[in-house]
Design an enzyme around this catalytic site. Sequence first.
Site, PDB file in Angstrom:
ATOM      1  N   LYS A 259       0.805  -1.213   0.000  1.00 25.10           N
ATOM      2  CA  LYS A 259       0.000   0.000   0.000  1.00 25.10           C
ATOM      3  C   LYS A 259       0.843   1.270   0.000  1.00 25.10           C
ATOM      4  CE  LYS A 259      -4.209  -2.038   1.716  1.00 25.10           C
ATOM      5  NZ  LYS A 259      -4.991  -2.395   2.897  1.00 25.10           N
TER       6      LYS A 259
ATOM      7  N   LYS B  50      -7.642 -13.951 -12.972  1.00 25.31           N
ATOM      8  CA  LYS B  50      -8.965 -14.013 -12.373  1.00 25.31           C
ATOM      9  C   LYS B  50      -9.683 -12.679 -12.467  1.00 25.31           C
ATOM     10  CE  LYS B  50      -8.315 -12.935  -7.562  1.00 25.31           C
ATOM     11  NZ  LYS B  50      -7.960 -13.218  -6.227  1.00 25.31           N
TER      12      LYS B  50
ATOM     13  N   LYS C  45     -11.469  -6.323  -9.609  1.00 19.74           N
ATOM     14  CA  LYS C  45     -11.846  -4.935  -9.833  1.00 19.74           C
ATOM     15  C   LYS C  45     -10.681  -4.162 -10.444  1.00 19.74           C
ATOM     16  CE  LYS C  45     -13.969  -0.996  -7.687  1.00 19.74           C
ATOM     17  NZ  LYS C  45     -13.086   0.036  -7.162  1.00 19.74           N
TER      18      LYS C  45
END
Length: 329
Positions: A111, A194, A197
């Site tokens: 992050k 896969k 989003k």
Amino acid sequence: METVVSGIRSTGNLHLGNYFGALKNFIKMQHENNCFFFIADYHSLTTHPTPGNLHGSVKQVLAEYLACGLDPEVATLFLQSDVPEVAELYLLLNMNAYIGELERTTSFKDKIRNQPDNVNAGLLTYPVLMAADIIIHNASKVPVGKDQEQNLEMARKFARRFNNMYKVKYFTEPQPYNFGEALIKIPGLDGTGKMGKSEGNGIYLFDEPKIIQKKVMRAVTDSGPTKKNQKMPDPIQNLFTLMNIVSENETSEFFKEKYNNCEIRYGDLKKQLAEDIINFTTPIRENILEILSNDDYLRKVAKMGAEKARASASKTVKEVREIIGFKPF
Ligand code: TRP
């Protein structure tokens, strides 16, 4: 009966991968366990400190989970921010969480790479809040994907550390809930990996039929098989995987045979697949719309969930205060 806790990200709509991955299992699980499902809206501030429409995204997520079949009468369904007790447990756990171990967390490192201008303390202590979410209800099981395994391991560590430091056997160490065979991976339409989003390759439950059609027709294929019974390359296999999930058995058998005989026309396959996806998502989408338009119902659901969650959370916080040594005069 086991107590299960799971946090749900408050950003973004559900796609087919979410549905056939976690959500379908949640729906089944709620009848077999004492489930606490919450929307992690406090956590969302670690990456989106000034969200444009926090209430709107939380409302959408809540409506989507309800529309898919999470039953607020069966499971405890609530917003994280409606249970401020979790913030107090987070504060107390933070006193025994060490900077070094937090800095070493993979998700923290990922992050801060993504947001170098906002390396905030909430991001660093994200796993502490997550541990509080879980152990505040004394959960024994947490359904987590691969990316959350380390956070769950830290929750176990904080629970164990609390027990050791205050010489109690108070918190349960939460274990991963293993879906085993039931966990199917839904591929995206871009030929690889896969559905996700961030990959931008998803079909959302809330997508309009026209959008679904467009997305499916644009899915990656190849120039077609040249030998009979030839092994399918990934992009084609992916379309069949989706078809296996949303279409009748005969439908995918029909197209498989066409493929094996080198007679397949991908346009026909996609047209059928789009139609079957639309048939699957349409009732869910209509359900979502109906729930979204019913603020009274949503208010009732959130209130009921908050009450149940707070009853369990405040009991824990009261006992934790006593264990540490806070006492009234
Ligand atoms: N970190 C989880 C995610 O990104 C969300 C979450 C927050 C969670 N608190 C939790 C999951 C507690 C399980 C239990 O998906």
